[in-house]
Design a protein around this motif. Structure first.
Motif, short mmCIF file in Angstrom:
data_model
loop_
_atom_site.label_atom_id
_atom_site.label_comp_id
_atom_site.label_asym_id
_atom_site.label_seq_id
_atom_site.Cartn_x
_atom_site.Cartn_y
_atom_site.Cartn_z
N SER A 16 -5.14 52.94 36.64
CA SER A 16 -5.34 52.26 37.63
C SER A 16 -4.13 51.07 38.33
N TRP A 17 -3.42 50.82 37.22
CA TRP A 17 -2.39 50.39 37.73
C TRP A 17 -1.51 50.79 38.60
N LYS A 18 -0.79 52.28 38.55
CA LYS A 18 -0.06 53.02 39.26
C LYS A 18 -0.37 52.86 40.50
N ASN A 19 -1.76 52.92 40.56
CA ASN A 19 -2.33 53.12 42.10
C ASN A 19 -1.94 51.76 42.78
N GLU A 20 -2.12 50.64 42.26
CA GLU A 20 -1.01 49.29 42.69
C GLU A 20 0.21 49.08 43.19
N PHE A 21 0.75 50.23 42.33
CA PHE A 21 2.36 49.86 42.75
C PHE A 21 2.89 50.89 43.58
N ALA A 22 1.90 51.87 43.53
CA ALA A 22 1.72 52.88 45.27
C ALA A 22 1.60 52.40 45.75
N GLU A 23 0.60 51.99 45.97
CA GLU A 23 -0.12 50.34 47.72
C GLU A 23 1.62 50.10 48.13
N PHE A 24 1.43 48.96 47.18
CA PHE A 24 2.55 48.60 47.17
C PHE A 24 3.69 48.78 48.33
N ALA A 25 4.36 49.66 47.14
CA ALA A 25 5.60 51.16 47.62
C ALA A 25 5.36 51.40 49.16
N GLN A 26 4.52 51.98 49.32
CA GLN A 26 4.07 51.62 50.88
C GLN A 26 4.17 50.86 52.13
N GLU A 27 4.20 49.41 51.20
CA GLU A 27 4.58 48.48 52.12
C GLU A 27 5.93 47.39 52.11
N PHE A 28 6.23 47.87 50.89
CA PHE A 28 7.35 47.61 50.73
C PHE A 28 9.18 48.36 50.86
N LYS A 29 9.58 48.43 51.70
CA LYS A 29 10.89 49.00 52.43
C LYS A 29 11.92 48.30 52.43
N PRO A 30 12.46 47.86 51.96
CA PRO A 30 13.32 46.60 53.13
C PRO A 30 14.57 47.76 53.08
N VAL A 31 15.01 47.21 54.31
CA VAL A 31 16.24 47.34 54.58
C VAL A 31 17.86 47.00 53.78
N ASP A 32 18.80 48.90 53.43
CA ASP A 32 18.94 47.94 51.86
C ASP A 32 20.97 47.81 53.34
#
Length: 266
Positions: free
Chosen positions: A250-266
């Motif tokens: 279930s915590w992996k789902n939390e990480f996946a959810e944030f991964a969809q938001e956190f997409k900074p431009v390098d």
């Protein structure tokens, strides 16, 4: 696991004390005959052994014992609420999950009525169960925002260190996700303060770092990017290396959810 247990009316009466619109009926549990020979008193004495690493069958057996007890010393603890939460978090069926969480609210309400108001764990598990039971229902969640905030604040005041900073984590995320004034209680500054404290004082819990990273990202300041990446890396490391039992998926789902938001431009 199949759920199928008879209904106990004495808990029904306390389900909605102060909480609006929660399910009224229990999840029924069909238990085989090989449940451990447990008593409510022994469960309280050994409650620290029941947690994310405990198999679901054992938790269900323990919950059944607590459903049957009338011992005020047992009903005045946070154990029933915590067992309900552990089972609810594992339940994939939304309807059953919400009923188990609502039952956890009922156990916590019973504990408050029996002298548990000074126990931060009771307030913490009440808030955690309440949040889980209403999170898929926007209107219901909005109606319970005030109660959620109050219970979490009491948990922070009484026992902020329980569950590796759980009250700090929960209240911080409430302020992060709730609508801001005038429609709600959302407050990014309060969220940052609480989640930074959770990550600093309880650095071994992956969600403390993940949630702090989420708050930093929500603040919208590019200067936070380096710290966000560091917090996220630490959270991922802790998640992979630690033995988090049934919580890990279930915590992996939390990480996946944030991964969809956190997409900074390098």
């Amino acid at each position: 696991m199949v759920y199928n247990i008879r209904f106990f009316p004495h808990l029904m009466l306390i389900f909605l004390t102060g909480c609006t619109g929660l399910p009224r009926d229990q999840v029924q549990i069909a238990l085989p005959d090989d449940c451990p020979n447990l008593s409510a008193v022994s469960l309280v004495e050994e409650q620290n052994q029941l947690g994310p690493l405990t198999d679901t069958h054992t938790l269900a057996c323990a919950l059944t014992v607590l459903r049957n007890t009338q011992d005020p010393a047992v009903l005045g603890t946070s154990l029933g609420s915590r067992l309900s939460l552990l089972l609810a978090e594992r339940e994939v069926d939304q309807n059953k999950r919400e009923k188990l969480a609502a039952e956890g609210v009922g156990f916590a309400e019973a504990a408050l009525q029996r002298g548990g108001r000074g126990d931060g764990a009771v307030h913490y598990y009440l808030a955690a169960n309440l949040g889980l039971s209403v999170r898929e229902h926007i209107t219901l969640a909005m109606r319970n925002l005030g109660r959620l905030e109050d219970e979490m604040k009491q948990a922070v005041a009484l026992n902020p260190d329980i569950d590796s900073g759980g009250p700090l984590r929960l209240l911080g995320m409430l302020y992060l996700k709730a609508p801001s004034w005038p429609n709600g209680i959302g407050d990014i500054d309060k969220a940052l303060e609480l989640l930074e404290k959770a990550a600093r004082e309880h650095p071994d819990h992956p969600l403390n770092h993940l949630f702090y990273a989420r708050a930093l990202w929500a603040e919208g300041d590019e200067a936070n990017l380096t710290q966000i990446k560091a917090e996220l890396a630490q959270a991922e490391k802790l998640l992979e290396e630690g033995d988090w039992g049934y919580n890990k998926n279930s915590w992996k789902n939390e990480f996946a959810e944030f991964a969809q938001e956190f997409k900074p431009v390098d």
